[in-house]
Write an enzyme that holds these catalytic residues in place. Sequence first.
Site, PDB file in Angstrom:
ATOM      1  N   LYS A 256       0.831  -1.202   0.000  1.00  0.00           N
ATOM      2  CA  LYS A 256       0.000   0.000   0.000  1.00  0.00           C
ATOM      3  C   LYS A 256       0.865   1.251   0.000  1.00  0.00           C
ATOM      4  O   LYS A 256       2.008   1.232   0.456  1.00  0.00           O
ATOM      5  CB  LYS A 256      -0.856   0.037   1.277  1.00  0.00           C
ATOM      6  CG  LYS A 256      -2.061  -0.868   1.265  1.00  0.00           C
ATOM      7  CD  LYS A 256      -2.904  -0.653   2.517  1.00  0.00           C
ATOM      8  CE  LYS A 256      -4.085  -1.595   2.554  1.00  0.00           C
ATOM      9  NZ  LYS A 256      -5.002  -1.423   1.413  1.00  0.00           N
TER      10      LYS A 256
ATOM     11  N   ARG B 110     -10.964 -10.808   1.288  1.00  0.00           N
ATOM     12  CA  ARG B 110     -11.850 -11.790   0.655  1.00  0.00           C
ATOM     13  C   ARG B 110     -11.249 -13.186   0.711  1.00  0.00           C
ATOM     14  O   ARG B 110     -11.973 -14.177   0.755  1.00  0.00           O
ATOM     15  CB  ARG B 110     -12.138 -11.348  -0.793  1.00  0.00           C
ATOM     16  CG  ARG B 110     -10.925 -11.305  -1.664  1.00  0.00           C
ATOM     17  CD  ARG B 110     -11.140 -10.488  -2.940  1.00  0.00           C
ATOM     18  NE  ARG B 110     -11.147  -9.048  -2.672  1.00  0.00           N
ATOM     19  CZ  ARG B 110     -11.376  -8.127  -3.593  1.00  0.00           C
ATOM     20  NH1 ARG B 110     -11.643  -8.475  -4.847  1.00  0.00           N
ATOM     21  NH2 ARG B 110     -11.365  -6.836  -3.281  1.00  0.00           N
TER      22      ARG B 110
HETATM   23  N1  BES Z   1      -8.439  -3.278   4.038  1.00  0.00           N
HETATM   24  C1  BES Z   1      -8.457  -2.869   2.690  1.00  0.00           C
HETATM   25  C2  BES Z   1      -9.681  -2.020   2.341  1.00  0.00           C
HETATM   26  C3  BES Z   1      -9.652  -0.610   2.852  1.00  0.00           C
HETATM   27  C4  BES Z   1      -8.843   0.333   2.261  1.00  0.00           C
HETATM   28  C5  BES Z   1     -10.505  -0.220   3.852  1.00  0.00           C
HETATM   29  C6  BES Z   1      -8.866   1.640   2.702  1.00  0.00           C
HETATM   30  C7  BES Z   1     -10.536   1.088   4.288  1.00  0.00           C
HETATM   31  C8  BES Z   1      -9.716   2.018   3.708  1.00  0.00           C
HETATM   32  C9  BES Z   1      -8.494  -4.087   1.762  1.00  0.00           C
HETATM   33  O1  BES Z   1      -7.787  -5.186   2.205  1.00  0.00           O
HETATM   34  C10 BES Z   1      -7.885  -3.664   0.478  1.00  0.00           C
HETATM   35  O2  BES Z   1      -6.728  -3.368   0.470  1.00  0.00           O
HETATM   36  N2  BES Z   1      -8.672  -3.654  -0.595  1.00  0.00           N
HETATM   37  C11 BES Z   1      -8.205  -3.234  -1.876  1.00  0.00           C
HETATM   38  C12 BES Z   1      -8.767  -4.172  -2.896  1.00  0.00           C
HETATM   39  C13 BES Z   1      -8.167  -3.991  -4.269  1.00  0.00           C
HETATM   40  C14 BES Z   1      -6.707  -4.411  -4.266  1.00  0.00           C
HETATM   41  C15 BES Z   1      -8.957  -4.798  -5.252  1.00  0.00           C
HETATM   42  C16 BES Z   1      -8.681  -1.810  -2.100  1.00  0.00           C
HETATM   43  O3  BES Z   1      -9.784  -1.473  -1.697  1.00  0.00           O
HETATM   44  O4  BES Z   1      -7.907  -1.022  -2.639  1.00  0.00           O
HETATM   45 MN    MN Z   2      -5.750  -5.124   1.618  1.00  0.00          MN
END
Ligand code: BES
Ligand code: MN
Length: 498
Positions: A281, A355
């Site tokens: 991230k 997921r």
């Molecule tokens: N935990 C995150 C989702 C999230 C991101 C919640 C920011 C709250 C704030 C999740 O694991 C994630 O990283 N999801 C990705 C999915 C993508 C790679 C398809 C996302 O939302 O960017």
């Molecule tokens: Mn994630």
Amino acid sequence: MRFEASSRAAAQLRSDCLVVGAFERGDLGPSAGAVDRASRGRVRAPLARGDFSGRANETLLIADAGAVRSARLLLVGLGRRDQFNRRAWRRALVAAVAALARTRIRSAVLALERPGARELDDFYYGRSVAELTGGTLYRINDLKTARPAPRPPALQRLIVATDAAALADVRRGLSAGDAVSASATLLRDLGNLPANVCTPRYMANQARELERRYGRRLRVRIFDEAAIRRLKMGCLLAVTRGSAEPPRFIVLEYRGARRGRAPIALVGKGVTFDTGGISLKDPNAMDEMKFDMCGAATVLAAIDFAARSGLRLNLVGLAPVCENMPDGRAVKPGDVVTSASGQTVEVLNTDAEGRLILSDALNYARRYRPEVVVDFATLTGACVVALGHHHSGIMGNDEALIQELVQAGVRSDDRAWPLPLTEDYGEQLRSNFADMANIAGRDGGAITAAAFLSKFVAPMRWAHMDIAGTAWMSGKEKGASGRPLSLVADFLTRRAAA
Ligand code: BES
Ligand code: MN
Ligand code: ZN
């Protein structure tokens, strides 16, 4: 906190402080009017002098309450009378409790005007009073070392002045709201703890703690990494691979009804820290990924609420808990893993880890043949883009269940909104190398995530709540919100009564 209700006139009730509201332009409702008369004009005087305007969020503490039995008066702005609704009332109550919490006042009588019964009936009025009071008095269990530490709010007793006809329902509501707020505190505490404290093992110990507290009605089983391997949870194992913290799979079985009754299964995403893994991230606000276990904490808190309230239903709580870290051993983009269901998954993005761990837990839920299964997850940034921070997202394969959850959210002011999970979205998960990929591009990301989960739930009736935008606040108010516990508590309470 002790919550009471009384049908005696507010001015006759003894406490450290009587709380009354005033509308803008010196307009008094019936409750404040009665207190004004009893106090010989103490409510009107500051309005007449211009010391108080009645605007929303305004409060004024009056040290001399005149002839009322409480020692002080707290005036609270209710905003414009023609705009006074449930939301304005909630805001006024929170402002009142926050003002009380800044003093050493220990007991208070609540005599604010309340919204009409059509908008908020007696039970939900009581429930909201207790819940909002508890929520406003919540303090983060921080690790600040300043001495002396700030003293916790002194308020310990709130007496709600109400009419005799409403008394029984208000009392029931107060006690329900008190239970919601206690369990929400557990959820918030778990969320707020830093990830170096709140590890998968810590979460498992918290579940054990619940088992100790609730004895025979609650059985807890903790699966360690070796046991998770025996369950063949290849998706959970893939996500945890890069982490030095061992994973846990937590199973809580609450028995409040006869043995034969099918349970409700609650499943929660428990990523105690989400770096994104190899698909790392952006560092901006990455600290907030300590909240990525709020789904699992919602499950623990929901079980805590059910046990605390003695709900007559059977529940199964399932929480896959691990970290998502980059490492030499970590799962890589393109790796293919085998889920406990036997289906293979191509991990195209290691940051779509929620997921993955949920799919193994949802698959595990099938063995209970649950009445319904509901999962909770801080699953996608896309859900935040779609709905912002006011509504959680709801998807699923059962329209009636979705509506039941939406309505529970309306009643408890913990709102959720449905997104359309049609078959089209699932088709976007096609992979050339495995049964499915774990991502499907940026568009409709909250729904394609749910479409992924849907491949692990048949034949169960299932709903998924994406709480990415609602489980915590950012910025100055940074901290866990306690959502969606209030919605879940209402949902479970109604199911138990049905
Ligand atoms: N935990 C995150 C989702 C999230 C991101 C919640 C920011 C709250 C704030 C999740 O694991 C994630 O990283 N999801 C990705 C999915 C993508 C790679 C398809 C996302 O939302 O960017
Ligand atoms: Mn994630
Ligand atoms: Zn995540």
